[in-house]
Design a protein around this motif. Structure first.
Motif, PDB file in Angstrom:
ATOM      1  N   THR A  89      19.188  21.603  15.848  1.00 25.37           N
ATOM      2  CA  THR A  89      20.520  21.320  16.368  1.00 25.37           C
ATOM      3  C   THR A  89      21.497  21.417  15.209  1.00 25.37           C
ATOM      4  N   TYR A  90      22.549  22.201  15.399  1.00 25.91           N
ATOM      5  CA  TYR A  90      23.530  22.413  14.332  1.00 25.91           C
ATOM      6  C   TYR A  90      24.908  21.963  14.771  1.00 25.91           C
ATOM      7  N   HIS A  91      25.625  21.328  13.823  1.00 29.14           N
ATOM      8  CA  HIS A  91      27.026  20.982  14.029  1.00 29.14           C
ATOM      9  C   HIS A  91      27.917  22.023  13.362  1.00 29.14           C
ATOM     10  N   ALA A  92      27.344  22.778  12.429  1.00 29.72           N
ATOM     11  CA  ALA A  92      28.017  23.861  11.715  1.00 29.72           C
ATOM     12  C   ALA A  92      26.930  24.691  11.043  1.00 29.72           C
ATOM     13  N   PRO A  93      27.249  25.938  10.676  1.00 26.29           N
ATOM     14  CA  PRO A  93      26.237  26.756  10.000  1.00 26.29           C
ATOM     15  C   PRO A  93      25.929  26.231   8.596  1.00 26.29           C
ATOM     16  N   LEU A  94      24.686  26.426   8.164  1.00 24.19           N
ATOM     17  CA  LEU A  94      24.292  26.127   6.790  1.00 24.19           C
ATOM     18  C   LEU A  94      24.646  27.341   5.945  1.00 24.19           C
ATOM     19  N   MET A  95      25.433  27.125   4.899  1.00 20.75           N
ATOM     20  CA  MET A  95      25.942  28.246   4.120  1.00 20.75           C
ATOM     21  C   MET A  95      25.703  28.047   2.629  1.00 20.75           C
ATOM     22  N   ALA A  96      25.647  29.170   1.919  1.00 22.13           N
ATOM     23  CA  ALA A  96      25.491  29.136   0.467  1.00 22.13           C
ATOM     24  C   ALA A  96      26.602  28.299  -0.139  1.00 22.13           C
ATOM     25  N   GLY A  97      26.223  27.500  -1.136  1.00 17.55           N
ATOM     26  CA  GLY A  97      27.178  26.629  -1.814  1.00 17.55           C
ATOM     27  C   GLY A  97      27.154  25.198  -1.314  1.00 17.55           C
ATOM     28  N   MET A  98      26.476  24.959  -0.204  1.00 21.10           N
ATOM     29  CA  MET A  98      26.405  23.597   0.329  1.00 21.10           C
ATOM     30  C   MET A  98      25.355  22.783  -0.422  1.00 21.10           C
ATOM     31  N   ASN A  99      25.684  21.519  -0.653  1.00 27.29           N
ATOM     32  CA  ASN A  99      24.727  20.541  -1.165  1.00 27.29           C
ATOM     33  C   ASN A  99      24.444  19.585  -0.025  1.00 27.29           C
ATOM     34  N   LEU A 100      23.207  19.552   0.416  1.00 28.24           N
ATOM     35  CA  LEU A 100      22.830  18.762   1.580  1.00 28.24           C
ATOM     36  C   LEU A 100      22.096  17.493   1.165  1.00 28.24           C
TER      37      LEU A 100
END
Length: 124
Positions: A66-77
């Motif tokens: 389930t996604y609320h937004a896409p996972l993208m390069a540059g993100m720190n999760l």
């Protein structure tokens, strides 16, 4: 212990490598690489998951994302992996152990993804 917390930094390189490994076309938004939808299953490699047998081969049972937004390069999760259930069942090749997990990921304090996964181990 049935819960661990860890961080994942998404880079263009690790997104590209994962996309190639599953023969998925690389998508971009505003020039930034977008992670394939199944990529969160690889996040566990960055964490020590104490309840999973170290040397046992695991296969994926069911998976749901389930996604609320896409996972993208540059993100720190910021991620939290929770063991929800462990079940033992008899299979044709012996005892199977089903590990049901929930992986919850946030970016900048907001929920971004949840992955529900069942891993299956044999002979444990």
């Amino acid at each position: 212990m049935n819960k661990i917390r860890f961080q994942v930094q998404l880079t263009t390189d690790n997104i590209v490598q994962y996309a190639h490994s599953i023969a998925s076309p690389l998508q971009r938004i505003g020039g930034a690489a977008v992670a394939p939808s199944t990529m969160p299953v690889t996040f566990w490699k960055t964490a020590d998951v104490p309840w999973l047998p170290m040397k046992a081969a695991m296969i994926h049972g069911t998976q749901q994302f389930t996604y609320h937004a896409p996972l993208m390069a540059g993100m720190n999760l910021n991620c939290e992996l929770t063991l929800l259930a462990v079940e033992h069942k008899n299979g044709r090749s012996g005892v199977l152990t089903f590990y049901t997990h929930s992986l919850f990921c946030c970016h900048r304090g907001s929920p971004i993804a949840v992955a529900e996964t069942v891993l299956i181990g044999r002979g444990e």
